[in-house]
Scaffold this motif. Sequence first.
Motif, PDB file in Angstrom:
ATOM      1  N   ALA A 280       1.933   4.549  -6.378  1.00 38.19           N
ATOM      2  CA  ALA A 280       0.630   5.256  -6.480  1.00 38.19           C
ATOM      3  C   ALA A 280      -0.585   4.688  -6.195  1.00 38.19           C
ATOM      4  N   LEU A 281      -0.568   3.213  -6.339  1.00 36.16           N
ATOM      5  CA  LEU A 281      -1.261   2.477  -5.860  1.00 36.16           C
ATOM      6  C   LEU A 281      -1.882   2.689  -4.247  1.00 36.16           C
ATOM      7  N   ALA A 282      -0.530   2.631  -3.514  1.00 34.65           N
ATOM      8  CA  ALA A 282      -0.626   2.913  -1.964  1.00 34.65           C
ATOM      9  C   ALA A 282      -1.295   4.195  -1.471  1.00 34.65           C
ATOM     10  N   ALA A 283      -0.849   5.118  -2.578  1.00 35.57           N
ATOM     11  CA  ALA A 283      -1.555   6.490  -2.380  1.00 35.57           C
ATOM     12  C   ALA A 283      -2.928   6.420  -2.621  1.00 35.57           C
ATOM     13  N   SER A 284      -3.520   5.795  -3.550  1.00 32.57           N
ATOM     14  CA  SER A 284      -4.945   5.935  -4.147  1.00 32.57           C
ATOM     15  C   SER A 284      -5.855   5.179  -3.155  1.00 32.57           C
ATOM     16  N   ARG A 285      -5.265   4.295  -2.309  1.00 32.64           N
ATOM     17  CA  ARG A 285      -5.738   3.544  -1.315  1.00 32.64           C
ATOM     18  C   ARG A 285      -5.547   4.128   0.221  1.00 32.64           C
ATOM     19  N   ALA A 286      -5.007   5.047   0.432  1.00 31.05           N
ATOM     20  CA  ALA A 286      -4.604   5.491   1.395  1.00 31.05           C
ATOM     21  C   ALA A 286      -3.971   4.686   2.639  1.00 31.05           C
ATOM     22  N   TRP A 287      -2.892   3.698   2.082  1.00 28.33           N
ATOM     23  CA  TRP A 287      -2.212   2.988   2.905  1.00 28.33           C
ATOM     24  C   TRP A 287      -1.163   3.774   3.763  1.00 28.33           C
ATOM     25  N   ALA A 288      -1.139   3.630   4.993  1.00 32.94           N
ATOM     26  CA  ALA A 288      -0.217   4.185   5.906  1.00 32.94           C
ATOM     27  C   ALA A 288       1.286   3.842   5.782  1.00 32.94           C
ATOM     28  N   PRO A 289       2.396   4.809   5.673  1.00 33.42           N
ATOM     29  CA  PRO A 289       3.448   4.521   5.287  1.00 33.42           C
ATOM     30  C   PRO A 289       4.305   3.700   6.537  1.00 33.42           C
ATOM     31  N   ILE A 306      12.678  -0.689  -0.471  1.00 36.39           N
ATOM     32  CA  ILE A 306      12.275   0.430  -0.913  1.00 36.39           C
ATOM     33  C   ILE A 306      11.307   1.237  -0.201  1.00 36.39           C
ATOM     34  N   ASN A 307      10.083   0.774   0.079  1.00 37.04           N
ATOM     35  CA  ASN A 307       9.114   1.251   0.886  1.00 37.04           C
ATOM     36  C   ASN A 307       8.288   0.069   1.599  1.00 37.04           C
ATOM     37  N   GLY A 308       7.396   0.614   2.442  1.00 39.71           N
ATOM     38  CA  GLY A 308       6.533  -0.193   2.825  1.00 39.71           C
ATOM     39  C   GLY A 308       5.339   0.384   3.565  1.00 39.71           C
ATOM     40  N   TRP A 309       4.100  -0.213   3.593  1.00 37.95           N
ATOM     41  CA  TRP A 309       2.818   0.500   4.142  1.00 37.95           C
ATOM     42  C   TRP A 309       2.045  -0.700   4.608  1.00 37.95           C
ATOM     43  N   THR A 310       1.059   0.118   5.666  1.00 37.38           N
ATOM     44  CA  THR A 310       0.228  -0.697   6.201  1.00 37.38           C
ATOM     45  C   THR A 310      -1.376  -0.579   5.617  1.00 37.38           C
ATOM     46  N   ALA A 311      -1.972  -1.550   5.390  1.00 35.38           N
ATOM     47  CA  ALA A 311      -2.899  -1.483   4.354  1.00 35.38           C
ATOM     48  C   ALA A 311      -4.274  -2.254   5.481  1.00 35.38           C
ATOM     49  N   VAL A 312      -5.315  -1.273   5.495  1.00 29.94           N
ATOM     50  CA  VAL A 312      -6.599  -1.894   6.104  1.00 29.94           C
ATOM     51  C   VAL A 312      -7.761  -1.848   5.420  1.00 29.94           C
ATOM     52  N   GLY A 313      -8.402  -3.299   5.280  1.00 31.47           N
ATOM     53  CA  GLY A 313      -9.585  -3.503   4.426  1.00 31.47           C
ATOM     54  C   GLY A 313     -10.505  -4.602   4.804  1.00 31.47           C
ATOM     55  N   LYS A 314     -11.030  -5.205   4.270  1.00 33.78           N
ATOM     56  CA  LYS A 314     -11.906  -6.101   4.426  1.00 33.78           C
ATOM     57  C   LYS A 314     -11.255  -7.384   4.835  1.00 33.78           C
ATOM     58  N   PHE A 315      -9.983  -7.442   4.317  1.00 34.79           N
ATOM     59  CA  PHE A 315      -9.195  -8.657   4.532  1.00 34.79           C
ATOM     60  C   PHE A 315      -8.547  -8.669   6.085  1.00 34.79           C
ATOM     61  N   GLY A 316      -8.755  -7.244   6.841  1.00 33.59           N
ATOM     62  CA  GLY A 316      -8.170  -7.256   7.854  1.00 33.59           C
ATOM     63  C   GLY A 316      -7.089  -6.171   7.929  1.00 33.59           C
ATOM     64  N   THR A 317      -5.882  -6.429   8.435  1.00 33.51           N
ATOM     65  CA  THR A 317      -4.646  -5.603   8.354  1.00 33.51           C
ATOM     66  C   THR A 317      -3.603  -6.260   7.855  1.00 33.51           C
TER      67      THR A 317
END
Length: 412
Positions: A280-289, A306-317
Amino acid sequence: MNGRHHLILGLGTLAISVVCTQASFAAQDKYTDLPLTQSAPSLHDQNVRAQNLINRGNAAYRARDYAAAVALFTELLGIKTDDPRVFYNRGNAYYKLQDLDHAFKDFSAVLEIDPKFYLALMNRANIHSRLGRYFEAIADYDRAIAIKSDDFLVLFNRGVAYQRLGDIAHALRDLTEAIRLNPKDAQSYANRGAVYIQNAQSNAAREDFAAALMLEPKNEFASRGLSRLDGKTATETSAEARELPVAGAANANPTEIEALLDLIEQSCFSNGERPDELSALAASRAWAPQSQDVLQRAATNDSSVINGWTAVGKFGTAAVIQSKVFVEPLTYVCSITSKFPAPRLEAMFYAAFEKHFQPTAINADAQTATITHRYWLKHTSNCDAKVTVIGSDTDPIVTIRMLHGRKQTDGS
């Protein structure tokens, strides 16, 4: 099921072993870069005060001191008067206190500021459902689905509302779609099994209860469903809507390091052993699977991804991976791998980590290319986390690894 966060080293590897569970705490980052609405002369002091309230409110919620969290988020609203996340956080704390009236008002306040804050729509719908206002609940679930159509949890909750209305066809439709979106969610199978019982489809119900127990052997709802089919119990407890993760109030003026600390706290620290909440957190932040190839490469002989995502933010990738280890009791591993966008941040991260989490040092070992520090990190009011920090002067990549579900007793 109810309702459904000073050593200076070069940047290296950070390994965190969490030794018991904690409250779910997630975040939205849509408003992360917005400054406080204050006059220029007092902005710095207000930011410092706001950040202190944010940290204390988050800590109180994690420690399940919901009354304290309400008080702190209320004080924060005196500074961040129009930030919907603060209302949302306080609404969730009120919900935990069973103060549904104030929770409902806070979720409604969120939606007045940001009508597309779909998490608030889902939680407000859950309150409608708990109070028997199923048509109103479904209306809010409909709005949430129009904004975020791929969140399995809102489909699950709307299916519960339809079930309680006696609308079996729509309940089965929503629960089947929830399973399609998240085929590893045991409770979706268990609740669809209960609906199949209502529809006199015993074989289908038995298959769903069996699927739920295969995913989650201790699922009591599924066990009771099978007992009912076997004539061992006359009634079946109705499922309830499930709570959504709390949206953590973001830093008043976040830096790259603060953004990474927020990612650590909201993902692996708070939800590393909770697949539903992390999804749910990944969905709310629009992380890419992550691709299946990447997930398969991350698996080992002792664990499955189980699962994995790529998150992009001020911290980088950053790459966020959640795995399950083939041991008893059930153990989850959550890891984050990130490279800072600016090399100058390498020497600042560990001091910031210690200041943010306030761990207690155990010992330190110096090796040729790395320095390893071990800590106990306060996790909840009655649970600590074992932390290992490995620093390197040559590698700008940081990896955070958290082990959930196995309490260690050796003290090492």
